[in-house]
Design a protein around this motif. Sequence first.
Motif: not given
Length: 371
Positions: A50-74
């Motif tokens: 913006d014209n105030k000098g702010n710059i911003f980046y976000i890797s946006n998403g609606i990402i669920p909180i998953r159980n860490e016990e599982f391999n969610w890539r499989n």
Amino acid sequence: CLSRGLGDVYKRQVKALQQWWKMNKANSFEEFYEILKTRNLPGYNIGYADNKGNIFYISNGIIPIRNEEFNWRNVVPGNTRKNLWTKYYTTEELPQVLNPKSGYVYNANHSPFKSTSTEENPSEEDFSKTMGFPTYDNNRSTRLYNLINSYDTIDYSTFKKIKYDRTFPTPFNYNYIDLNVLFELDPNQHPEIKNLIESIQNWDRSADADSYGAGSYGIFYYLFGKKYFKLLSDDKVATKQMIIDCLKDTKEKMLSDFGSENVKLGEFQKLVRGNKEIPIYGLPDVLTAMRGVDHKDGQIKVTHGESYIELVKFTKNKTEIESIISYGSSDRKNSVHYSDQMDMYSKFQTKKMTFDKKEIYKNAKKIYHPN
């Protein structure tokens, strides 16, 4: 996948367009960020300035909180409630960068953990691996980072020069294939394809429309994707024999379709709209990326890559905007605006824009009301 728990709620959401609209109407970063927190966009990298000098980046998403016990890539078991999710990460919990001291943020569909200077990047260790964020670089991100860091300061003309860069890094850094053995071949050991090997190895790696090296490599690249990519092992490294075989196929195609071993990229790759065809720059995974499909006479026509380009410059007293689109602003074939921007686009030119209503009315060719 948004198929469980609150996912069913998000599947039925139709507010994404409304959120885009509100984001574009925001009058401050604080207002913009509050709109992001409504979480109606399931994905997308988002950048802000913006014209105030702010710059911003976000890797946006609606990402669920998953159980860490599982391999969610499989595949995960479907006979337990342990892998159901009922909550989502908040916007504040996603990888993001606000006003880094480096003065820049960037993303080329690569890792969000490489989005500004090394010292100010979000830390991969701070985020669950179940969130599924990529951790790789690609040719575009590698080249972009190197270009940005090759300057002490970047003025507007330099910014535009970086934006329109068409050069691959050395070595190649595709995240889905390793073709670097191509540059390790000894041309003298392969007399049948010596000229082709030298054309590619002596190439400056810039995807210019009038480049013979880019033409040789472009034809090779598309043939490799069609015939050899599926033969790669899990490490995705192309073998020397694959490269040699594909180079022979490339030579055969060049002679058959173009009658020569010397083919410019623009002879092979076209920007096509209706009856208009022009040579065009770019290849997959350069900053001015282009990807094509089969066209005619051995050529390809671009269908993906550079499209609408808008450059915005904030100064003390005004905002300057320039833009271009790959074809034209009309989908009507009988309109003069169906393909009237193609030539400017191919020459890296832009046109001035304004959102000043008085200025728009003053220069309008026609003013009408839909009703």
